[in-house]
Design a protein around this motif. Structure first.
Motif, PDB file in Angstrom:
ATOM      1  N   ALA A 193       0.824  -1.211   0.000  1.00  0.00           N
ATOM      2  CA  ALA A 193       0.000   0.000   0.000  1.00  0.00           C
ATOM      3  C   ALA A 193       0.858   1.261   0.000  1.00  0.00           C
ATOM      4  O   ALA A 193       1.763   1.399   0.819  1.00  0.00           O
ATOM      5  CB  ALA A 193      -0.926   0.004   1.208  1.00  0.00           C
TER       6      ALA A 193
ATOM      7  N   VAL B  94      -5.940  -0.356   3.935  1.00  0.00           N
ATOM      8  CA  VAL B  94      -5.854  -1.745   3.504  1.00  0.00           C
ATOM      9  C   VAL B  94      -6.904  -2.568   4.230  1.00  0.00           C
ATOM     10  O   VAL B  94      -7.057  -2.459   5.441  1.00  0.00           O
ATOM     11  CB  VAL B  94      -4.455  -2.326   3.814  1.00  0.00           C
TER      12      VAL B  94
ATOM     13  N   LEU C 200      -6.757  -2.187  -1.535  1.00  0.00           N
ATOM     14  CA  LEU C 200      -5.962  -1.026  -1.156  1.00  0.00           C
ATOM     15  C   LEU C 200      -6.688   0.187  -1.720  1.00  0.00           C
ATOM     16  O   LEU C 200      -6.956   0.244  -2.913  1.00  0.00           O
ATOM     17  CB  LEU C 200      -4.559  -1.104  -1.757  1.00  0.00           C
TER      18      LEU C 200
END
Length: 180
Positions: free
Chosen positions: A7, A13, A31
Motif C-alpha cells: 500500500a 488496507v 488497497l
C-alpha cells in the motif's frame, strides 16, 4: 502483511483470509486511497479442496458510498458457475441496484462465461484485455474489474518491481469517476 507492504502511504488496507495452507495463506485484499466505511467477508467455497471468498468493502468517495467487491473464484468451471450465482445473490441482497459498484479479482475464467453472467446484472468489464497471469510472463487475463454506475478512467497492470515474487498474478490498478 503483504497488502500493508504494497500500500502506498495514506492508503487504507482491508485483507481477509480465504485459506491457510502449510505454505502460507491466500485471501482477498483491497488497497484504497478513499476512506473505508465497512467491510465484510463471505465464504464462497464450493468444495473442501478450494477455499474461496469475497470481500465486500464500502468506501466514501466524495460524500458518496461506493461498494467494492474483491473475489477469488475456483479453478473448476462448475464451481465458478455456482460461485458467480452466489456473487449475484450477494449483490442483490446487500447492495442497492442504483449504488455504484466495482467487482474485481481473480475470476479464473479462460473464456467469456463470467463476463456474460455478470453483464446480465449490469456489471461490465473495463477496457481492453490486460494479461495478468502468470506474473512472470503474462499470457492471459484471469483478473478483471467490473463496474456499474461508475465511469472507467483507466486500468493498468504495473510492471517491474518484482511483482512475480509476490504473487502468481500481476496486480490491477483501476481508476474511475462517479457518474451523476
Amino acid at each position: 502483511a503483504q497488502a500493508d507492504f504494497l500500500a502506498p502511504p495514506g492508503y487504507e488496507v482491508v485483507y481477509r483470509t480465504n485459506a491457510v495452507t502449510r505454505h502460507g495463506e491466500h485471501g482477498n485484499a483491497l488497497l484504497s486511497r478513499w476512506p473505508v466505511l465497512t467491510h465484510q467477508h463471505e465464504d464462497i467455497s464450493d468444495h473442501r479442496l478450494e477455499q474461496r471468498g469475497l470481500l465486500h468493502v464500502t468506501l466514501r468517495v466524495h460524500d458518496r458510498v461506493v461498494h467494492v467487491m474483491v473475489v477469488h473464484l475456483g479453478l473448476v468451471k462448475a464451481s465458478r458457475v455456482r460461485q458467480v450465482a452466489q456473487l449475484q445473490r450477494f449483490i442483490q441482497r446487500e447492495i442497492a441496484p442504483d449504488a455504484p459498484l466495482l467487482v474485481a479479482g481473480d475470476f479464473n475464467d479462460w473464456g467469456t462465461r463470467v463476463q456474460e453472467s455478470l453483464a446480465r446484472v449490469d456489471l461490465h468489464a473495463w477496457g481492453v484485455p490486460h494479461a495478468t497471469f502468470p506474473s512472470r510472463l503474462p499470457l492471459t487475463q484471469l483478473d478483471y474489474v467490473f463496474a456499474r454506475g461508475l465511469k472507467p478512467l483507466g486500468l493498468t497492470v504495473p510492471r517491474g518491481r518484482n511483482w512475480w515474487r509476490m504473487s502468481d498474478h500481476l496486480p490491477l490498478i483501476a481508476e474511475f469517476a462517479l457518474t451523476n
